[in-house]
Design a protein around this motif. Structure first.
Motif, PDB file in Angstrom:
ATOM      1  N   LEU A 123       0.832  -1.201   0.000  1.00 51.72           N
ATOM      2  CA  LEU A 123       0.000   0.000   0.000  1.00 51.72           C
ATOM      3  C   LEU A 123       0.867   1.252   0.000  1.00 51.72           C
ATOM      4  O   LEU A 123       0.604   2.205  -0.735  1.00 51.72           O
ATOM      5  CB  LEU A 123      -0.936   0.018   1.209  1.00 51.72           C
ATOM      6  CG  LEU A 123      -2.107  -0.949   1.203  1.00 51.72           C
ATOM      7  CD1 LEU A 123      -2.883  -0.844   2.517  1.00 51.72           C
ATOM      8  CD2 LEU A 123      -3.028  -0.701   0.025  1.00 51.72           C
ATOM      9  N   VAL A 124       1.915   1.257   0.826  1.00 48.07           N
ATOM     10  CA  VAL A 124       2.819   2.406   0.891  1.00 48.07           C
ATOM     11  C   VAL A 124       3.471   2.632  -0.470  1.00 48.07           C
ATOM     12  O   VAL A 124       3.534   3.773  -0.955  1.00 48.07           O
ATOM     13  CB  VAL A 124       3.886   2.224   1.996  1.00 48.07           C
ATOM     14  CG1 VAL A 124       5.015   3.239   1.846  1.00 48.07           C
ATOM     15  CG2 VAL A 124       3.248   2.341   3.369  1.00 48.07           C
ATOM     16  N   HIS A 125       3.955   1.565  -1.109  1.00 50.87           N
ATOM     17  CA  HIS A 125       4.575   1.714  -2.436  1.00 50.87           C
ATOM     18  C   HIS A 125       3.585   2.334  -3.424  1.00 50.87           C
ATOM     19  O   HIS A 125       3.963   3.204  -4.219  1.00 50.87           O
ATOM     20  CB  HIS A 125       5.072   0.369  -2.957  1.00 50.87           C
ATOM     21  CG  HIS A 125       6.243  -0.186  -2.207  1.00 50.87           C
ATOM     22  ND1 HIS A 125       7.421   0.491  -2.004  1.00 50.87           N
ATOM     23  CD2 HIS A 125       6.401  -1.388  -1.588  1.00 50.87           C
ATOM     24  CE1 HIS A 125       8.263  -0.251  -1.309  1.00 50.87           C
ATOM     25  NE2 HIS A 125       7.658  -1.404  -1.033  1.00 50.87           N
ATOM     26  N   ASP A 126       2.320   1.928  -3.376  1.00 50.52           N
ATOM     27  CA  ASP A 126       1.292   2.495  -4.261  1.00 50.52           C
ATOM     28  C   ASP A 126       1.054   3.971  -3.949  1.00 50.52           C
ATOM     29  O   ASP A 126       0.955   4.799  -4.858  1.00 50.52           O
ATOM     30  CB  ASP A 126      -0.018   1.725  -4.131  1.00 50.52           C
ATOM     31  CG  ASP A 126       0.058   0.304  -4.683  1.00 50.52           C
ATOM     32  OD1 ASP A 126       1.019  -0.020  -5.412  1.00 50.52           O
ATOM     33  OD2 ASP A 126      -0.851  -0.489  -4.365  1.00 50.52           O
ATOM     34  N   ILE A 127       0.958   4.315  -2.666  1.00 55.12           N
ATOM     35  CA  ILE A 127       0.732   5.707  -2.252  1.00 55.12           C
ATOM     36  C   ILE A 127       1.912   6.575  -2.694  1.00 55.12           C
ATOM     37  O   ILE A 127       1.736   7.670  -3.237  1.00 55.12           O
ATOM     38  CB  ILE A 127       0.529   5.797  -0.719  1.00 55.12           C
ATOM     39  CG1 ILE A 127      -0.763   5.076  -0.304  1.00 55.12           C
ATOM     40  CG2 ILE A 127       0.531   7.255  -0.247  1.00 55.12           C
ATOM     41  CD1 ILE A 127      -0.863   4.789   1.193  1.00 55.12           C
ATOM     42  N   VAL A 128       3.118   6.072  -2.469  1.00 66.04           N
ATOM     43  CA  VAL A 128       4.337   6.807  -2.830  1.00 66.04           C
ATOM     44  C   VAL A 128       4.394   7.036  -4.342  1.00 66.04           C
ATOM     45  O   VAL A 128       4.716   8.141  -4.798  1.00 66.04           O
ATOM     46  CB  VAL A 128       5.579   6.040  -2.313  1.00 66.04           C
ATOM     47  CG1 VAL A 128       6.856   6.562  -2.935  1.00 66.04           C
ATOM     48  CG2 VAL A 128       5.649   6.125  -0.787  1.00 66.04           C
ATOM     49  N   ALA A 129       4.081   6.024  -5.118  1.00 65.30           N
ATOM     50  CA  ALA A 129       4.088   6.159  -6.581  1.00 65.30           C
ATOM     51  C   ALA A 129       3.066   7.205  -7.027  1.00 65.30           C
ATOM     52  O   ALA A 129       3.348   8.006  -7.926  1.00 65.30           O
ATOM     53  CB  ALA A 129       3.799   4.812  -7.236  1.00 65.30           C
ATOM     54  N   ASP A 130       1.897   7.231  -6.373  1.00 66.31           N
ATOM     55  CA  ASP A 130       0.877   8.227  -6.697  1.00 66.31           C
ATOM     56  C   ASP A 130       1.362   9.641  -6.415  1.00 66.31           C
ATOM     57  O   ASP A 130       0.885  10.593  -7.031  1.00 66.31           O
ATOM     58  CB  ASP A 130      -0.408   7.973  -5.904  1.00 66.31           C
ATOM     59  CG  ASP A 130      -1.176   6.747  -6.373  1.00 66.31           C
ATOM     60  OD1 ASP A 130      -0.883   6.246  -7.492  1.00 66.31           O
ATOM     61  OD2 ASP A 130      -2.063   6.283  -5.620  1.00 66.31           O
ATOM     62  N   ARG A 131       2.289   9.775  -5.483  1.00 65.33           N
ATOM     63  CA  ARG A 131       2.825  11.093  -5.118  1.00 65.33           C
ATOM     64  C   ARG A 131       4.134  11.394  -5.850  1.00 65.33           C
ATOM     65  O   ARG A 131       4.846  12.319  -5.505  1.00 65.33           O
ATOM     66  CB  ARG A 131       3.003  11.178  -3.604  1.00 65.33           C
ATOM     67  CG  ARG A 131       1.655  11.282  -2.879  1.00 65.33           C
ATOM     68  CD  ARG A 131       1.853  11.154  -1.369  1.00 65.33           C
ATOM     69  NE  ARG A 131       0.685  11.510  -0.600  1.00 65.33           N
ATOM     70  CZ  ARG A 131      -0.398  10.759  -0.425  1.00 65.33           C
ATOM     71  NH1 ARG A 131      -0.489   9.596  -1.021  1.00 65.33           N
ATOM     72  NH2 ARG A 131      -1.405  11.174   0.329  1.00 65.33           N
ATOM     73  N   ASP A 132       4.446  10.568  -6.855  1.00 63.74           N
ATOM     74  CA  ASP A 132       5.619  10.752  -7.711  1.00 63.74           C
ATOM     75  C   ASP A 132       6.931  10.712  -6.929  1.00 63.74           C
ATOM     76  O   ASP A 132       7.853  11.485  -7.186  1.00 63.74           O
ATOM     77  CB  ASP A 132       5.511  12.044  -8.537  1.00 63.74           C
ATOM     78  CG  ASP A 132       6.394  11.988  -9.780  1.00 63.74           C
ATOM     79  OD1 ASP A 132       6.584  10.876 -10.321  1.00 63.74           O
ATOM     80  OD2 ASP A 132       6.902  13.050 -10.194  1.00 63.74           O
ATOM     81  N   LEU A 133       6.997   9.800  -5.956  1.00 59.18           N
ATOM     82  CA  LEU A 133       8.215   9.568  -5.193  1.00 59.18           C
ATOM     83  C   LEU A 133       8.687   8.141  -5.458  1.00 59.18           C
ATOM     84  O   LEU A 133       8.021   7.371  -6.131  1.00 59.18           O
ATOM     85  CB  LEU A 133       7.952   9.757  -3.695  1.00 59.18           C
ATOM     86  CG  LEU A 133       7.481  11.140  -3.258  1.00 59.18           C
ATOM     87  CD1 LEU A 133       6.995  11.106  -1.819  1.00 59.18           C
ATOM     88  CD2 LEU A 133       8.602  12.158  -3.415  1.00 59.18           C
TER      89      LEU A 133
END
Length: 164
Positions: free
Chosen positions: A136-146
């Motif tokens: 979930l964190v990896h998905d959230i981070v990708a959504d925030r362009d990190l």
């Protein structure tokens, strides 16, 4: 087989995942009956996993919605599915919206990490968490362009976030 003598698992079909969900629902219905807890089960298939959610208008479900309890229930449900189907299960269980609540908590953790990055840190580490929570964190981070990567072993495995 792969070179390290482990079996490669082919991605399950939607039909197989739906069957996993049905088996899990049967198991959970029996468990809820034994515990005398009212709950409605909803099944879904997404991102290569069966998702089973237990919802209730009744407060009795709240006793099961603690994140540690949900994790334990998910593990025994996966074992019940594996026992019945003969295949490893990666199903996700949600009880009373606990997964949505946890996702919101993880989003806040990522937001706090972003503040550290904005203040000049080259990277920000998050606490240890389960593989599902790290995903979930990896998905959230990708959504925030990190960018995010996981480090550590077993219960110490955690995610580190950095800018692109």
């Amino acid at each position: 087989m792969t070179s390290d003598n482990t079996m490669e698992r082919a991605e399950p079909t939607t039909e197989q995942l739906e069957h996993e969900g049905d088996v899990a629902a049967d198991f959970l219905e029996e468990l809820l009956d034994i515990a005398d807890i009212d709950g409605d089960l909803n099944l879904d298939v997404r991102q290569g996993r069966a998702y089973v959610s237990v919802e209730s208008e009744d407060e009795s479900i709240s006793v099961l919605s603690n994140p540690d309890t949900v994790q334990a229930l998910q593990e025994i449900t996966r074992l019940a599915v594996q026992n019945k189907t003969g295949s490893f299960s990666r199903l996700i269980l949600d009880v009373g919206g606990s997964r949505d609540a946890r996702r919101q908590q993880l989003e806040k953790l990522v937001d706090a990490a972003m503040i550290k990055l904005d203040e000049g840190a080259s990277k920000a580490s998050l606490p240890s968490m389960s593989s599902y929570e790290r995903k979930l964190v990896h998905d959230i981070v990708a959504d925030r362009d990190l960018i995010s990567e996981s480090y550590g072993e077993g219960p110490d495995r955690h995610t580190v976030i950095r800018r692109r």
